[in-house]
Design an enzyme around this catalytic site. Structure first.
Site: not given
Length: 626
Positions: A390, A392, A489, A553
């Site tokens: 799903d 990297t 983040e 974002k």
């Protein structure tokens, strides 16, 4: 010995600090069992599993035939010895595997936990924890059961957990207690807590929890954000208290585990198929030889009846041929390779040791070697044809760094070639004393744009310092430690920190930053977290001057389609830059902002407040479409 299973639950009622009340519902204890056998069930269950192998069943059938003297010319010892040897070797291997399961279960069940009993914290084994108990957790401790977070040593009832055993994520997640219980941090106050939780029955949904807390005549809604699940580890939190809601097999971790099943690999299925074909060949040979026996007895054998009569009860050539068929099945039994199963088991055991000894699979940082917990692991790995990932981080170390950016159509950042000359790394310390010395960036034009006060560049890094869910820990002045739910983040907030927009702290209602050396506190009006439907995260803040701004974002495909049409030229340039970054193998996202008027904020806030309780959800996509 046997316990009557209670009827399925429609809802669960748990009253704090009242074991007698909770025990009448016959809730499961906190003792877990992942083993397959015990002393009583090992022999029958293991033999049943082993006789699912076709060869074992065949040799058992052959042993029964050899006990019939009319058809057997071989002693039954010739069959029972190899059969018993094969069954014994496999049983020893299965018993060893299950012994380690029992050992692991005992280790988990005997872990110590601090339980609040009659106003005093007492050490109890995990297996003795009951539904309705209040448990104290300390930093780096495993969560003993599914708990409702009541209070924490952190401000506002926050605590941080690691859920690696549940979902494989090593990044920390934030949980918060209900505001009305967040101040019950003292054992004396918790001892008098008599709230009652009414919630959903046990299930395996890791991301969902619905319930209500009834206390002092009021009801408080509970969600998954208030829960600490078994298998989590408390991180960066000195201590917290939780109320046991689900214990043992009812916890979401165990609900997802299921019972230990008898697994058959493709090698086992292939060997069973081969043995069936070999057995079919053996039957064909027996039929041909039995037909030959019948023909011989009819044409020639009767001539010898006077001095070689048939043994009773044989009275004709057809019955003689029938008995000869089974005799030939016994005589030709060696064509069925029972030793093949022993050879395969020995090879499996050797391969499992090769995995344990593999130096390339040794983690030097954790001083942990690979451990094959089952002897069939190697062949199961060899059958893998496709890997669906799903993200990297599942296949890599998931380490993110800030490399390039495009701000108002201007691209910044330089790539590094591992084989070529390395560009000069920027030193942020003279410009920003709060900069992280480990941060790497190589394009000084971006740093110069920040120093000269470029408005777009400042808005870019201001957005990165505000639009996130990162938690900050500052043990000493200027020494910041960021605790992020995802490495994306963390990398973005770290970049904003080094370029002069330092995230310092947050509360449920404020975000404090240091912008170009000046401390600024923003009022946090709303936060819309990222999910797979919205594919973006948004925050609405009010700056010290009173202006309201929406910062967002997320995926470029989602944000670009929400931009005003007057920005078409900028969208085209930014899209080209994003495509270049993606072609370089970088993970990309887009940033955007919008100034909101007071009327727009009030209108949206009212719609938001009315929609959340009506829909009982946390997905605000229909409300926040722009």
């Amino acid at each position: 010995m046997f316990r009557k299973r209670p009827p399925p639950e429609e809802e669960r009622r748990v009253r704090a600090n009242e074991r007698e009340y909770n025990e009448k519902f016959q809730y499961a204890s906190n003792c877990i069992m992942t083993s397959k056998y015990n002393i009583v069930t090992f022999l029958p269950v293991n033999l049943f599993e082993q006789f699912q192998e076709v060869a074992n069943t065949y040799f058992l059938f052959l042993l029964i035939l050899q006990l019939i003297p009319q058809i057997s010319s071989l002693s039954w010892f010739t069959t029972i010895v190899p059969l018993a040897l094969v069954l014994s070797i496999t049983a020893v291997k299965d018993a060893t595997d299950d012994y380690f399961r029992h050992k692991s279960d005992n280790q988990v069940n005997n872990r110590q936990s601090q339980v609040l009993i009659r106003g005093l914290l007492q050490h109890e084994k995990w297996m003795n924890v009951r539904v309705g108990d209040i448990i104290k957790l300390e930093n780096n401790q495993f969560v003993a059961a599914d708990l409702l977070l009541l209070s924490s040593s952190e401000p506002h009832g926050l605590c941080y957990i690691e859920t690696a055993e549940l979902d494989g994520e090593s990044n920390m997640k934030v949980r918060q207690s209900v505001s009305v219980t967040s101040e019950l941090g003292d054992p004396n106050n918790l001892a008098s807590f008599d709230g009652e939780v009414v919630c959903e029955p046990p299930n395996n949904k890791l991301d969902r929890f619905c319930g209500t807390l009834n206390w002092r005549g009021k009801k408080y809604t509970l969600s998954n954000q208030n829960m600490l699940l078994r298998g989590c580890v408390l991180r960066n939190t000195e201590a917290c208290y939780g109320l046991v809601i689900f214990a043992g097999p009812d916890t979401k971790l165990m609900q997802n585990s299921g019972r230990t099943k008898f697994k058959r690999t493709s090698i086992d299925r292939l060997m069973n198929t081969l043995v069936l074909w070999i057995f079919g060949f053996l039957v064909c040979m027996g039929v041909i030889l039995a037909v030959g026996n019948a023909v011989w007895e009819r044409e020639v054998g009767f001539l010898f009846q006077s001095y070689l009569p048939w043994d009773p009860p044989v009275d004709n050539f057809l019955f003689s041929a029938f008995l000869s068929f089974w005799s030939y099945v016994i005589i030709l039994n060696t064509v069925v390779p029972i030793s093949l199963y022993v050879s395969v088991e020995v090879i499996r055991l050797g391969h499992s040791y090769f995995i344990n000894w593999d130096q390339q699979m040794f983690c030097s940082q954790c001083n942990t070697p690979a451990e094959a917990r089952t002897t069939t692991l190697n062949e199961e790995l060899g059958q893998v044809e496709y890997i669906f990932s799903d993200k990297t981080g599942t296949l890599t170390q998931n380490i993110m760094s800030f490399n390039k950016c495009s701000i108002n159509g201007q691209t910044y950042g330089e790539g590094t070639d591992p084989l070529g000359p390395q560009p000069k790394r920027l030193d942020f310390t003279p410009f920003n004393p709060l900069a992280d010395p480990d941060f790497c960036f190589y394009d000084d034009t971006l740093l110069e744009a920040v120093k000269v006060g470029d408005a777009h560049t400042h808005k870019f890094f201001r957005l990165l310092s505000l639009c996130h869910t990162v938690m900050s820990e500052e043990k000493r002045e200027g020494e910041l430690l960021y605790k992020a739910q995802s490495p994306d983040e963390g990398a973005l907030v770290m970049a904003a920190r080094n370029f002069g927009f330092v995230f310092r702290s947050r509360t449920p209602g404020t975000i404090t930053t240091t912008e170009m050396g000046r401390s600024v506190t923003y009022t946090l009006l709303a936060i819309l977290d990222f999910n797979n439907i919205r594919k973006r995260m948004s925050v609405i803040v009010r700056n010290p001057e009173g202006r309201i701004c929406l910062y967002c974002k997320g995926a470029d495909t989602v944000l670009l389609e929400r931009l005003h049409p007057c920005n078409q030229e900028l969208m085209n340039i930014t899209s080209d830059h994003l495509n270049e970054y993606a072609a370089d193998g970088l993970r990309t996202l887009a940033l955007a902002y919008r100034d909101l008027s007071e009327d727009e904020w009030e209108a949206w806030s009212e719609r938001h407040r009315s929609a959340v309780p009506a829909a009982e959800r946390t997905d605000w996509q229909p409300l926040m479409s722009r």
